[in-house]
Scaffold this motif. Structure first.
Motif, short mmCIF file in Angstrom:
data_model
loop_
_atom_site.label_atom_id
_atom_site.label_comp_id
_atom_site.label_asym_id
_atom_site.label_seq_id
_atom_site.Cartn_x
_atom_site.Cartn_y
_atom_site.Cartn_z
N ILE A 116 0.84 -1.20 0.00
CA ILE A 116 0.00 0.00 0.00
C ILE A 116 0.87 1.24 0.00
CG2 ILE A 116 -1.71 1.27 1.34
CD1 ILE A 116 -2.83 -1.44 2.17
N PHE A 117 1.95 1.21 0.78
CA PHE A 117 2.88 2.34 0.77
C PHE A 117 3.42 2.57 -0.64
CE2 PHE A 117 4.16 2.12 5.51
CZ PHE A 117 3.09 2.94 5.82
N VAL A 118 3.76 1.45 -1.30
CA VAL A 118 4.29 1.59 -2.66
C VAL A 118 3.21 2.17 -3.57
CG1 VAL A 118 5.19 0.32 -4.65
CG2 VAL A 118 5.96 -0.27 -2.34
N LEU A 119 1.97 1.76 -3.31
CA LEU A 119 0.85 2.29 -4.09
C LEU A 119 0.71 3.79 -3.88
CD1 LEU A 119 -0.94 0.25 -5.66
CD2 LEU A 119 -2.73 0.75 -4.01
N TRP A 120 0.87 4.21 -2.62
CA TRP A 120 0.70 5.63 -2.30
C TRP A 120 1.88 6.47 -2.79
CZ3 TRP A 120 -0.87 5.13 3.59
CH2 TRP A 120 -2.19 4.62 3.66
N PHE A 121 3.07 5.96 -2.48
CA PHE A 121 4.25 6.80 -2.70
C PHE A 121 5.08 6.37 -3.91
CE2 PHE A 121 3.53 6.76 1.95
CZ PHE A 121 3.19 8.09 2.13
N GLY A 122 4.70 5.24 -4.55
CA GLY A 122 5.50 4.74 -5.65
C GLY A 122 6.83 4.22 -5.14
N TYR A 123 7.81 4.06 -6.05
CA TYR A 123 9.12 3.57 -5.63
C TYR A 123 10.02 4.72 -5.23
CZ TYR A 123 7.92 -1.19 -6.82
OH TYR A 123 7.35 -2.42 -6.82
N THR A 124 9.44 5.84 -4.81
CA THR A 124 10.26 6.98 -4.39
C THR A 124 10.80 6.73 -3.00
OG1 THR A 124 8.40 8.07 -3.36
CG2 THR A 124 8.79 8.58 -5.68
N ILE A 125 11.59 7.67 -2.55
CA ILE A 125 12.17 7.58 -1.21
C ILE A 125 11.08 7.56 -0.14
CG2 ILE A 125 12.43 10.09 -1.05
CD1 ILE A 125 15.00 9.59 0.52
N TRP A 126 9.89 8.15 -0.45
CA TRP A 126 8.88 8.33 0.59
C TRP A 126 8.25 7.03 1.07
CZ3 TRP A 126 9.65 12.54 2.98
CH2 TRP A 126 10.21 13.61 2.27
N SER A 127 8.23 5.99 0.20
CA SER A 127 7.70 4.73 0.71
C SER A 127 8.63 4.16 1.79
CB SER A 127 7.50 3.74 -0.44
OG SER A 127 8.73 3.44 -1.03
N LYS A 128 9.92 4.37 1.62
CA LYS A 128 10.88 3.90 2.62
C LYS A 128 10.81 4.76 3.89
CE LYS A 128 12.93 3.25 -1.21
NZ LYS A 128 12.20 3.27 -2.51
N VAL A 129 10.66 6.07 3.68
CA VAL A 129 10.54 6.98 4.83
C VAL A 129 9.31 6.60 5.65
CG1 VAL A 129 10.01 9.35 5.49
CG2 VAL A 129 11.77 8.91 3.79
N ALA A 130 8.22 6.23 4.96
CA ALA A 130 6.98 5.87 5.67
C ALA A 130 7.20 4.65 6.55
CB ALA A 130 5.86 5.62 4.67
N VAL A 131 7.89 3.63 6.02
CA VAL A 131 8.16 2.44 6.82
C VAL A 131 9.05 2.80 8.01
CG1 VAL A 131 9.21 0.15 6.83
CG2 VAL A 131 7.91 0.90 4.84
N THR A 132 10.09 3.59 7.75
CA THR A 132 10.99 4.01 8.83
C THR A 132 10.20 4.72 9.94
OG1 THR A 132 12.67 4.39 7.14
CG2 THR A 132 13.09 5.31 9.32
N PHE A 133 9.37 5.65 9.53
CA PHE A 133 8.59 6.42 10.51
C PHE A 133 7.70 5.50 11.33
CE2 PHE A 133 4.52 8.35 11.55
CZ PHE A 133 4.93 9.41 12.35
N LEU A 134 6.98 4.62 10.63
CA LEU A 134 6.01 3.77 11.31
C LEU A 134 6.70 2.85 12.31
CD1 LEU A 134 2.99 3.45 11.16
CD2 LEU A 134 3.31 1.55 9.59
N ILE A 135 7.93 2.44 11.99
CA ILE A 135 8.63 1.51 12.87
C ILE A 135 9.21 2.23 14.09
CG2 ILE A 135 10.90 0.38 12.97
CD1 ILE A 135 10.11 -1.39 10.79
N CYS A 136 9.61 3.47 13.94
CA CYS A 136 10.37 4.07 15.05
C CYS A 136 9.65 5.17 15.83
CB CYS A 136 11.74 4.56 14.58
SG CYS A 136 11.71 6.13 13.74
N PHE A 137 8.44 5.58 15.40
CA PHE A 137 7.85 6.69 16.16
C PHE A 137 7.23 6.23 17.48
CE2 PHE A 137 3.15 7.22 16.15
CZ PHE A 137 2.83 6.01 15.57
N PHE A 138 6.88 4.94 17.55
CA PHE A 138 6.21 4.43 18.74
C PHE A 138 7.02 4.61 20.04
CE2 PHE A 138 4.72 0.84 21.42
CZ PHE A 138 3.42 1.27 21.61
#
Lengths: 258, 255
Positions: A116-138
């Motif tokens: 879904i992230f790839v769907l939203w952000f494509g293969y840009t840097i932002w799909s990776k940033v989204a995963v990073t954020f989701l994993i570490c903000f908690f």
């Protein structure tokens, strides 16, 4: 001074270093004597020579891509996490709405969400940033929020009896009291963030250490996979050390200024 | 300056929203420079009275005034049971905290240093609270209350956690400072000997919310020998009996 630091370091870690050397030596021996094939576990010397031979793509191209994702994702997580925690701390209503959502966000298997992230952000840097954020903000949100709440009621009353307003109590009491708990979360998050960036690359990328190790694993090049892991481990240790250093600086500075 | 409590009532509400009255129709007048002790069994509302005087609690009815002005937060110096020194602040910064909070209160670092010297802690100026002993920390906590610059100081069992010897020292120390400053002190204690030694008047709180006032007929400055005069020994025995009897009465009614 430096000699003393070195001595301290050795005293703390000499056992661990000794243990690691023994394990690596055993692995090296197992591989060289062909007991274990090198595509299962590579020889440590092979990994090191792999890093030296490929230092340019590894360190310049892929590491810098991973670090950029890490940096953006982690920064957003720190700023956003603190913000969410502070708002929850000041508003009971918002806490009741947001806190369960924050917890539930951690129940989502990231791997399942990544298409879904790839769907939203494509293969840009932002799909990776989204995963990073989701994993570490908690850990940042929970660390900050619990730290702010940990302040003893008696301390608050003591300041209130002097006529302190809410902001003064927050600044002079609750923030310094929250620092240890915040930094526990911060140190966890900085390590998680690096893992997050790597996972993000596994799920779809054209550069970065995660992408590199996936490609190597596809080629059954265990040395390449372990080279990437080794680089990531070293960077992770350095980041953790940096976080500990920041913790010391901030804690000292805050206690002096306030 | 006089501190007046008029018709004060206060009740806590417990979990089932039942009101539990601890203080009813309390009237009290404390003059400038007086040293008052409040004694009584646990649960008779000693700390509650102090917290009402700070403004941390609002009475259900009645009012508390200093010189006809209704009391509000920041009007008195309050020293809670625990020292509550901020562990990340140095001793000097701990005692200066009130002047950081109150804009109209100006106490320079030099003034604060003079005070540290007076209480024998000048070499601990830059130390952190954890480096100090219990008695030293209580002195710091007292200075913090004192440097709020208020005329009224409320001390909630300040020496309760100290050993007997340190406690004796601290009592004499507190009296010497109080005599120089002309401050009004309201002091909570469990220790009758301590109450008699330091106070002009003792307020004895009864579980049935009655309040008894006992004058201490001892001249100032006080010396510890005075505690052994016949008159004082009898007074202390009477007080002890009064408090002890209450417990038996209370238990017998409960049975």
């Amino acid at each position: 001074m430096q000699m003393k630091a070195l001595k301290n370091f050795l005293q703390t870690y000499s056992l661990f270093i000794g243990f690691s050397i023994i394990v690596l030596a055993i692995v090296e021996w197992l591989v060289r004597s062909k007991i274990v094939p090198s595509f299962i576990i590579p020889a440590p010397t092979g990994v090191v020579s792999m890093i030296f031979a490929n230092w340019q793509p590894l360190l310049i191209e892929h590491l810098s891509a991973t670090m950029l994702e890490f940096f953006i994702g982690f920064s957003i997580a720190v700023i956003g996490g603190i913000l969410i925690a502070v708002i929850m701390f000041f508003s009971k209503t918002i806490e009741k709405i947001v806190y369960p959502a924050v917890v539930i966000s951690q129940m989502i298997p990231i791997i399942a969400l990544s298409p879904i992230f790839v769907l939203w952000f494509g293969y840009t840097i932002w799909s990776k940033v989204a995963v990073t954020f989701l994993i570490c903000f908690f850990p940042i949100v929970v660390g900050t929020y619990d730290g702010l709440k940990s302040c003893d009621k008696e301390y608050i009353e003591m300041l209130r009896s002097m006529g302190a307003n809410r902001f003064q109590i927050f600044q002079k009491l609750q923030i310094p009291m929250a620092l240890p708990s915040f930094f526990s979360g911060f140190k966890m998050a900085i390590v998680f963030a690096l893992v997050g960036a790597t996972i993000g690359e596994w799920l779809g990328a054209s550069e970065g250490l995660g992408y590199y190790s996936r490609r190597m694993s596809g080629n059954l090049n265990a040395e390449g996979v372990f080279a990437a892991i080794t680089v990531l481990t070293i960077v992770g240790i350095l980041l953790f050390a940096l976080a500990s250093w920041i913790e010391k600086r901030v804690t000292n500075k805050w206690s002096k200024a306030n | 300056m006089t501190l007046k409590l008029k018709n004060i009532s206060y009740s806590y509400s417990n979990k089932d929203k039942q009101k539990n009255q601890v203080i009813s129709k309390l009237n009290m007048e404390i003059k400038k420079g007086e040293f008052i002790s409040i004694v009584g069994r646990s649960g008779t509302g000693k700390s509650t009275i102090l917290r009402l005087m700070t403004g941390l609690l609002q009475p259900d009815e009645g009012e508390i005034r200093i010189d006809d002005l209704e009391i509000s937060l920041g009007d008195v110096g309050y020293m809670p049971q625990k020292d509550l020194l901020l562990p990340w602040r140095t001793i000097l910064d701990n005692i200066l905290i009130a002047s950081e909070i109150q804009k109209d209160l100006h106490i320079s670092k030099d003034e604060a240093r003079i005070w540290l010297q007076r209480v024998g802690l000048s070499e601990y100026e830059h130390a952190l609270p954890k480096q100090l002993s219990g008695g030293m920390r209580q002195r710091v906590a007292f200075l913090r209350a004192l440097l709020t610059g208020k005329d009224v100081l409320l001390l909630d069992e300040p020496f309760g956690a100290l050993d007997a010897l340190t406690k004796k020292e601290m009592q004499s120390w507190l009296l010497s400072i109080w005599q120089d400053l002309n401050k009004t002190i309201v002091f909570i204690t469990h220790d009758l000997e301590e109450a008699i030694f330091v106070s002009d008047r003792i307020l004895l709180l009864h579980p049935d919310q009655r309040i008894e006032e006992i004058l201490i007929p001892l001249p100032r400055p006080r010396k510890s020998e005075m505690l052994f005069s016949e008159e004082i020994v009898t007074l202390r025995q009477e007080l002890e009996k009064k408090i002890a009897n209450e417990s038996t009465q209370k238990f017998s009614t409960n049975l």
